[in-house]
Design a protein around this motif. Structure first.
Motif, short mmCIF file in Angstrom:
data_model
loop_
_atom_site.label_atom_id
_atom_site.label_comp_id
_atom_site.label_asym_id
_atom_site.label_seq_id
_atom_site.Cartn_x
_atom_site.Cartn_y
_atom_site.Cartn_z
N ARG A 926 0.84 -1.20 0.00
CA ARG A 926 0.00 0.00 0.00
C ARG A 926 0.87 1.25 0.00
NH1 ARG A 926 -4.59 0.33 4.48
NH2 ARG A 926 -5.22 -1.53 3.27
N LYS A 927 1.94 1.21 0.76
CA LYS A 927 2.85 2.36 0.84
C LYS A 927 3.48 2.63 -0.52
CE LYS A 927 7.21 3.77 2.98
NZ LYS A 927 8.31 3.38 3.91
N TRP A 928 3.94 1.58 -1.20
CA TRP A 928 4.59 1.78 -2.50
C TRP A 928 3.60 2.30 -3.53
CZ3 TRP A 928 8.60 1.90 -0.11
CH2 TRP A 928 9.22 0.85 0.55
N LYS A 929 2.38 1.76 -3.51
CA LYS A 929 1.37 2.22 -4.49
C LYS A 929 1.02 3.69 -4.26
CE LYS A 929 -1.43 -1.30 -3.63
NZ LYS A 929 -2.64 -2.16 -3.71
N LYS A 930 0.90 4.09 -3.01
CA LYS A 930 0.58 5.47 -2.70
C LYS A 930 1.68 6.41 -3.17
CE LYS A 930 -0.45 8.57 1.16
NZ LYS A 930 -0.59 8.68 2.65
N THR A 931 2.92 6.05 -2.88
CA THR A 931 4.06 6.89 -3.30
C THR A 931 4.13 6.99 -4.82
OG1 THR A 931 5.28 6.17 -1.33
CG2 THR A 931 6.55 7.20 -3.09
N TRP A 932 3.83 5.88 -5.50
CA TRP A 932 3.88 5.88 -6.96
C TRP A 932 2.78 6.78 -7.53
CZ3 TRP A 932 6.77 5.33 -10.92
CH2 TRP A 932 6.25 5.08 -12.19
N ASN A 933 1.60 6.73 -6.96
CA ASN A 933 0.52 7.61 -7.41
C ASN A 933 0.90 9.08 -7.24
OD1 ASN A 933 -1.17 5.53 -8.16
ND2 ASN A 933 -2.18 5.40 -6.16
N GLU A 934 1.50 9.41 -6.09
CA GLU A 934 1.90 10.80 -5.85
C GLU A 934 3.00 11.24 -6.83
OE1 GLU A 934 3.13 10.71 -1.82
OE2 GLU A 934 1.08 10.73 -1.00
N GLN A 935 3.88 10.36 -7.13
CA GLN A 935 4.97 10.69 -8.05
C GLN A 935 4.47 10.88 -9.47
OE1 GLN A 935 8.51 8.24 -7.60
NE2 GLN A 935 9.05 8.48 -9.76
N ASN A 936 3.31 10.28 -9.82
CA ASN A 936 2.79 10.34 -11.18
C ASN A 936 1.46 11.09 -11.26
OD1 ASN A 936 4.50 8.42 -13.11
ND2 ASN A 936 4.47 7.54 -11.05
N ASP A 937 1.29 12.07 -10.34
CA ASP A 937 0.10 12.93 -10.38
C ASP A 937 -1.20 12.13 -10.36
OD1 ASP A 937 1.77 15.17 -10.50
OD2 ASP A 937 1.89 15.04 -12.70
N GLY A 938 -1.26 11.11 -9.53
CA GLY A 938 -2.47 10.35 -9.35
C GLY A 938 -2.63 9.14 -10.24
N SER A 939 -1.76 9.00 -11.23
CA SER A 939 -1.83 7.84 -12.12
C SER A 939 -0.99 6.71 -11.55
CB SER A 939 -1.32 8.21 -13.52
OG SER A 939 -1.26 7.05 -14.34
N ASP A 941 -0.62 3.75 -13.12
CA ASP A 941 -0.28 2.80 -14.20
C ASP A 941 1.23 2.56 -14.26
OD1 ASP A 941 -2.91 2.63 -14.85
OD2 ASP A 941 -2.80 4.07 -16.52
N GLY A 942 1.57 1.37 -14.71
CA GLY A 942 2.97 1.05 -15.02
C GLY A 942 3.79 0.56 -13.86
N LEU A 943 3.18 0.26 -12.71
CA LEU A 943 3.94 -0.18 -11.54
C LEU A 943 3.94 -1.71 -11.46
CD1 LEU A 943 5.45 0.51 -8.91
CD2 LEU A 943 3.22 0.57 -7.76
N LEU A 944 5.09 -2.27 -11.25
CA LEU A 944 5.24 -3.72 -11.09
C LEU A 944 6.03 -3.98 -9.80
CD1 LEU A 944 4.98 -6.65 -12.19
CD2 LEU A 944 7.15 -6.27 -13.38
N ILE A 945 5.39 -4.68 -8.86
CA ILE A 945 6.05 -5.02 -7.60
C ILE A 945 6.18 -6.53 -7.52
CG2 ILE A 945 6.00 -4.80 -5.09
CD1 ILE A 945 4.19 -2.39 -5.39
N VAL A 946 7.39 -7.02 -7.34
CA VAL A 946 7.65 -8.45 -7.36
C VAL A 946 8.53 -8.83 -6.18
CG1 VAL A 946 7.49 -8.59 -9.88
CG2 VAL A 946 9.70 -8.13 -8.80
N SER A 947 8.64 -10.13 -5.94
CA SER A 947 9.55 -10.64 -4.91
C SER A 947 10.89 -11.00 -5.56
CB SER A 947 8.95 -11.87 -4.24
OG SER A 947 8.89 -12.95 -5.17
N TRP A 948 11.88 -11.25 -4.74
CA TRP A 948 13.19 -11.64 -5.28
C TRP A 948 13.10 -12.98 -6.00
CZ3 TRP A 948 17.43 -10.26 -7.20
CH2 TRP A 948 18.55 -11.09 -7.27
N ASP A 949 12.18 -13.84 -5.58
CA ASP A 949 12.01 -15.13 -6.27
C ASP A 949 11.60 -14.93 -7.71
OD1 ASP A 949 12.68 -16.56 -4.04
OD2 ASP A 949 10.62 -16.82 -3.34
#
Length: 973
Positions: A926-939, A941-949
C-alpha cells in the motif's frame, strides 16, 4: 580559398631566428584570408634563458587577455612552450597544419602536427584491449604513455586505428577484430611492451619485434606457432633490460616516493614506474603497512588511484604530495617537479557525482589536449562524452558562442544545458553537482577575461619563485644540460587517455615537408637553453649521458634508512643493520643493467655505461674494496653523483673517498653478515638475475617463484602421460593438448579442494578453473542448479557454452593421476547437468541481456529484501539492469523507455513497466502504491512489484514472462 575557416580564432605565430621569413609571411596571409580574427607574432632571440616560473609570468604579461586558440611554430624553441602546451593546453602546431586545413577546408586534428620531437607517436591512433588480467591502473598507465608521446587512445574499436594493443593473441577482442576487418595491412597488433620500449628509448620502435601473431581458424579461435604467454614474458624481460633514454634532468631529485598498495599495478609496470622515479633523481620506498608511512620522515610523494584508501588518508593527513598516474606523466612532460595540488586532475580520484544518464556531454571549439582533458574529467565525474550533438546530450561545453553545435544547442535542444568549462571543473573540484544556469557558467567568452580562466587552471597551489628556485638548484651543471637539450630530439608531451577526437587523421602527411629547424630542442626543466643551430651532437655522445644516482637508488627493503652524516653520535645496532641493508641492496642490484647496456653502448668505450661488466660470480666473491654507500647529506642542490658501476674494484682508482675508513668498516660488517646469512644471500642472488622482479616485495618474489615451480611440475607430469599426440618437441605437444577443451569454468558449490598443481594441469588441456566471477568465462561447474550468487551471476556469461557437473573435473584428474591422457576418455558433452536446458544456453548468445530484452533498465529494492544491496545489484546488473537504488524518500527509479505496447523477442506483446520494485512482503505494498501515485500525479499505471524469487526464476529461464502470476505482488501494467 576558404574565407571563414578560422573565423573567431586567434593565432600566435612564432618567428624563430632560423625560420624562413617568407614562410612566416605566407602563414600570416593564409590565416587572414581564411578569416582569422587576431594574429600575434612573437620573435624569439638566441639569448633567452627563462625558468618555468619566469616564462609563465612573461606569457601572462604578453598574452593574458589575447584569448589564444592556437600557436603556430615549427619547433619548440620559444621560452614559453611548456607553459602554453602543458599548462594552458593551447595546441601548438606546425605551419603545415595551417596549409592542410585550408586545402581540406576542415580544422584537422592538431596532435598530428605537433612540432615537439618527443611526440614520436603523434601519427598513431591506438586501441588498448582490456582483459581479465589488466587492471584499471594498468590501462590508465598505458594510455598515459600513449598520450604523453603525442598519440591518441580511443575507446571505440574501428578500422581507422593504427595499432591494437593486447596482452594475448587469444584475447576475444583481437580475434573478433581480425575476423571483422578484412584488410589488416595498415593496423599493427602489438603487445604493450612496444609502448614501454618506445617510451624508454624515446624512439619510434618498429612493431615487428612486439607484433602479435594471430591466425584465425575456421571455428573462430586463434592459432599461433608462438605461446603468447611465454612470448610476452620474454618481451618484458627484454624491454626491462633496456636503459631509459639518458638525461641529466633530475627534476625528481630530493623527492622520495611510495606507491599505494591498492593501486593494483602489474609487477612489470610497478617495476618500470620505480625505474622512472630513480632515473630522474627520485628515490622509492616499498611499504607493507601504514606504519611505514607514519614513521618515515623522508617520504614526501604518494602515487595512488583513489581517495578511498588508507594509504591516501594517511598521506593526506601527513601533508605529503598525493598524486596519481596522470600527475606523474604530466610532470614528466614539464620536466619539472610540480605539486599535484596544482591541478584538480592530478590528485587521487574523487567519488563520481553523476549517474551516467545525467551527464552525456558534447563539446565545441576545443582542440588537441583540451579535448582529451575534457573527456577525462567527464569520465571522472561519472559521465561520458560524444563528438556529435544529439537529443540525448545533457550538456554542451562551449569555448565561445559560435559554431553549428552552439547554435543548435541554444535554439533546438531545450533539454541540453550549454555551459563553459568552469562548470565542469568546479563540479569535480567541489565534489557536487552545481547549478548549470548560474551566471558564471554562462560566460561563453570566458577566455577573453584572462589566462587564469583557461582550462586546467583550477588548483590548490601555485608555482612560487621559491619552488622554482628549488627545482633549478636540482639541475646538474648548466653546460651538461645545454648539451643534453641540444642533442635530445626525443622527450615528451602530456595528455589524457580516452580521447576520441572526430578530427580527421592524416596517416599520409608528408613528413618531408619543411617545418623549420627542429633539431634544436629545449627540454630543460627550468631554463631555456641558448640556441646553437649549427651544433648537432652525435647519438653516441647522447647515449653517454648517465643519470645521477641518488642515495637510495638501490633500496629495496621496506625499512631501509639512509646513513647518518659524519659528526653524529656513535651508531646503534639499528644503524649497523641499516648500513648492512644499504650495502646489501647495492651489491644485489648494481649489476642489473650491465648486460643490455654494454651491448647498446659497445661503440662508446669512454662512457660510464660502457665500463660496466657483468659479474657471474656469487655476491660473496665480488670485491668489496669500495662499496658505494651513499651518504645522507640532505643537499637538494647537489650536483651529479657517481652512478653505481659494478664491479666496484674497477673504479676505486678513479677517485679518493674522504670517508674511506668508515666505508671499510661498513664493508667488514656487511661481509660478515653476508656469510652468516647464506639463505638471504641466495635469495637475493636469484633476484639480481631477474631485474624484472628486483623491485617487488619479498612475499611477491616468493609467490612468483612458487608459481613458476608449480607450472614446471605440471608440464613435466603431463608430458609423462601415455597416448600423447605426436609432435616435434614438447612445446608442440603441449600446444596440441591446449586445444583439447575450450573451457573457461566458473566453479560454485564444489571442488573447493582443488590444489594449484591440479588447476595448472587442467589448464594445459584448455580447462581454466576460477572461483571468482569473470565476464569472459563460458562454463559453470556445479552439482546442480543453485540459487547462489555465483551461479546466478554465471548465467550472464556471453556466451555460456556449458553447465556441467563436477564429475567432469574429477574424472580428468583421475586420468592424469593414473598416467592416462584424459582427452581419450572424458567427453565434456556427457557431463551436462539437466537443470539447465540447451534453450537457456542459446539465449546467452543473444546480443542483449535478460532485462534488456524485457525493457527493464532500472530497479528499486525495498529495505525488507534479504541480502546485501551490493550483492543483489551485481546480479541484476550482470543481467542487463543499468541502475539499482534502495527505496528511500527520493523518487522511484523509472525505466528509460516509453510506456507503450512493445513486441518482445519471444513474440509477445506487452506494456513494459514504468517502475519495478522488488519487495520482501505484502504489508508494504500500500505504501509503494501510494508513493507511486503521488509521483505520477495520481496515475498508478505502469507499476510492477515483485519478490526476489520472481527475479531468480526469470534468471534461471533467461526470459521474463509478464503473464506469470507467481511471485508478482502487484501489477498495474
Amino acid at each position: 580559398m576558404v574565407s571563414k575557416l578560422f573565423a573567431h580564432l586567434n593565432f600566435l605565430i612564432i618567428d624563430d631566428d632560423n625560420e624562413n621569413k617568407g614562410n612566416i609571411q605566407n602563414v600570416n596571409d593564409t590565416l587572414k584570408d581564411a578569416g582569422c580574427e587576431n594574429i600575434y607574432t612573437y620573435i624569439t632571440t638566441s639569448t633567452e634563458i627563462l625558468d618555468l616560473n619566469d616564462s609563465k609570468q612573461m606569457f601572462i604579461k604578453e598574452y593574458d587577455t589575447k584569448d589564444l586558440h592556437f600557436i603556430v611554430s615549427n619547433n619548440i624553441n620559444f621560452p614559453f612552450y611548456r607553459v602554453a602546451a602543458f599548462d594552458y593546453l593551447i595546441p601548438v602546431v606546425t605551419t603545415f597544419w595551417v596549409k592542410e586545413c585550408v586545402e581540406r577546408n576542415h580544422l584537422l586534428r592538431t596532435l598530428n602536427f605537433s612540432p615537439d620531437p618527443r611526440h614520436i607517436l603523434k601519427d598513431t591512433t591506438i586501441y588498448i584491449a582490456r582483459n581479465l588480467t589488466m587492471s584499471n591502473a594498468d590501462y590508465r598507465f598505458y594510455t598515459e604513455i600513449v598520450t604523453s608521446l603525442g598519440g591518441m587512445c580511443v575507446e571505440s574499436l574501428t578500422n581507422k586505428i593504427t595499432h591494437l594493443v593486447a596482452t594475448s593473441n587469444s584475447n576475444p577482442v583481437v580475434i573478433n577484430f581480425c575476423q571483422a576487418v578484412k584488410n589488416l595491412d595498415n593496423i599493427k597488433i602489438v603487445y604493450p611492451t612496444w609502448l614501454i620500449h618506445c617510451f624508454k628509448t624515446q624512439q619510434y620502435i618498429k612493431e615487428s619485434t612486439h607484433q602479435i601473431e594471430v591466425n584465425i581458424t575456421s571455428n573462430g579461435s586463434s592459432q599461433s606457432n608462438i605461446n603468447s604467454d611465454e612470448r610476452i614474458e620474454d618481451l618484458w624481460d627484454e624491454v626491462e633490460s633496456k636503459s631509459i633514454h639518458p638525461s641529466t634532468l633530475q627534476y625528481l631529485q630530493g623527492h622520495k616516493f611510495i606507491v599505494d598498495l591498492e593501486l593494483s599495478l602489474s609487477s612489470q609496470l610497478y617495476s618500470f614506474l620505480i625505474q622512472l622515479i630513480k632515473h630522474y633523481g627520485g628515490s622509492f620506498l616499498p611499504y607493507i603497512d601504514i606504519n611505514d608511512i607514519e614513521t618515515n620522515k623522508q617520504i614526501d610523494c604518494f602515487i595512488g588511484g583513489s581517495i578511498n584508501t588508507k594509504g591516501y588518508e594517511t598521506c593526506e593527513k601527513k601533508g605529503l604530495h598525493t598524486g596519481n598516474i596522470i600527475w606523474f606523466f604530466n610532470i614528466w612532460s614539464f620536466q619539472s617537479f610540480l605539486p599535484p595540488q596544482k591541478k584538480i586532475i592530478w590528485s587521487p580520484f574523487k567519488h563520481k557525482i553523476f549517474k551516467s544518464k545525467d551527464l552525456l556531454l558534447s563539446h565545441t571549439n576545443y582542440f588537441g589536449q583540451e579535448r582529451i582533458y575534457i573527456q577525462k574529467l567527464t569520465e571522472l565525474l561519472g559521465g561520458s562524452t560524444t563528438t556529435s550533438l544529439s537529443s540525448s546530450n545533457t550538456h554542451l561545453l562551449a569555448k565561445f558562442p559560435y559554431g553549428k553545435k552552439f547554435v543548435n544547442a541554444v535554439t533546438k535542444k531545450p533539454n541540453c544545458k550549454v555551459v563553459n568549462h568552469l562548470w565542469l571543473e568546479k563540479c569535480y573540484d567541489q565534489g557536487k553537482v552545481l547549478d548549470a544556469t548560474l551566471k558564471d557558467f554562462k560566460d561563453y567568452d570566458i577566455g577573453k577575461k584572462s589566462l587564469s580562466s583557461f582550462l586546467n587552471q583550477i588548483g590548490k597551489v601555485d608555482l612560487t619563485v621559491e619552488e622554482n628556485k628549488l627545482t633549478s638548484s636540482k639541475l646538474v651543471n648548466s653546460q651538461s644540460i645545454l648539451n643534453d637539450s641540444i642533442s635530445s630530439d626525443e622527450d615528451t608531451d602530456l595528455g589524457f587517455s580516452t580521447a576520441n577526437e572526430n578530427d580527421t587523421t592524416i596517416p599520409d602527411v608528408n613528413k618531408s615537408a619543411p617545418v623549420g629547424n627542429s633539431s634544436v630542442l629545449v627540454s630543460t626543466p627550468t631554463l631555456m637553453a641558448k640556441k646553437q643551430p649549427s651544433i648537432e651532437l652525435s647519438s653516441d655522445f647522447v647515449s653517454s649521458i648517465e643519470p645521477a644516482a641518488t642515495s637510495e637508488e638501490n633500496s629495496t627493503e621496506p625499512h631501509v634508512n639512509k646513513n647518518k652524516s659524519i659528526g653524529q653520535p656513535a651508531k646503534s645496532e639499528k644503524d649497523d643493520e641499516d648500513e648492512y641493508n644499504n650495502l646489501f641492496g647495492v651489491l644485489t642490484e648494481t649489476v642489473d643493467n650491465s648486460d643490455s647496456f654494454n651491448k647498446e653502448n659497445k661503440e662508446t668505450p669512454n662512457t660510464p655505461a660502457a665500463s660496466r661488466q657483468t659479474s657471474s660470480a656469487k655476491v660473496n666473491k665480488v670485491s668489496l674494496e669500495e662499496p658505494t654507500i651513499e651518504e645522507n647529506t640532505n643537499e637538494a642542490t647537489s650536483a651529479t653523483k657517481e652512478p653505481l658501476t659494478p664491479p666496484v674494484d674497477n673504479i676505486v682508482s678513479s677517485f679518493v673517498d674522504p670517508i674511506l675508513p668508515r666505508r671499510r668498516a661498513a664493508r667488514a660488517k656487511a661481509e660478515k653478515r653476508l656469510h652468516e646469512d647464506i639463505e638471504s644471500l641466495n635469495e637475493f642472488e636469484k633476484n639480481r638475475k631477474k631485474k624484472r622482479i628486483g623491485n617487488l616485495l619479498p612475499t611477491e618474489i616468493k609467490k612468483l617463484e612458487h608459481i613458476k615451480e608449480v607450472k614446471k611440475q605440471a608440464k613435466d607430469t603431463i608430458l609423462g602421460l601415455k597416448n600423447l599426440p605426436s609432435g616435434e618437441n614438447d612445446d608442440e605437444i603441449l600446444k596440441q593438448l591446449k586445444h583439447s577443451y575450450n573451457i573457461k569454468a566458473f566453479v560454485t558449490g564444489c571442488h573447493d579442494e582443488l590444489c594449484e598443481s591440479n588447476i595448472e594441469k587442467l589448464s594445459l588441456f584448455g580447462v581454466q578453473i576460477v572461483n571468482e566471477y569473470q565476464k569472459m568465462l563460458n562454463c559453470i561447474i556445479a552439482p546442480k542448479k543453485l540459487r547462489t550468487v555465483k551461479f546466478l551471476n554465471a548465467l550472464s556469461f556471453h556466451p555460456l557454452e556449458y553447465v556441467i557437473s563436477p564429475d567432469f573435473i574429477t574424472h580428468l584428474i583421475k586420468n592424469i593421476d593414473s598416467g592416462e591422457n584424459p582427452v581419450n576418455n572424458v567427453n565434456v558433452e556427457l557431463y551436462k547437468i539437466k537443470d539447465i536446458s540447451d534453450e537457456v544456453l542459446e539465449k546467452t548468445k543473444m546480443n542483449n541481456k535478460l532485462f534488456d530484452r524485457a525493457y527493464i533498465s532500472n530497479i528499486n529494492i525495498a529495505s525488507d529484501v534479504p541480502g546485501s544491496l551490493d550483492t543483489i545489484s551485481s546480479i541484476l546488473m550482470n543481467h542487463g539492469i543499468k541502475e539499482v537504488q534502495r527505496l528511500s524518500k527520493k523518487p522511484f527509479l523509472t525505466n528509460n523507455h516509453p510506456h507503450k505496447k512493445i513486441l518482445l523477442q519471444n513474440g509477445k506483446m506487452i506494456h513494459p513497466p514504468k517502475c519495478v520494485i522488488i519487495s520482501g512482503n505484502n504489508p508494504t505494498l500500500r505504501k509503494w502504491k501510494k508513493t507511486w501515485n503521488e509521483q505520477n500525479d495520481g496515475s498508478g499505471d505502469g507499476l510492477l512489484i515483485v519478490s526476489w524469487d520472481w527475479c531468480v526464476g526469470n534468471i534461471f529461464q533467461l526470459d521474463v514472462d509478464y503473464n506469470e502470476k507467481e511471485n508478482v505482488l502487484f501489477n498495474s501494467l
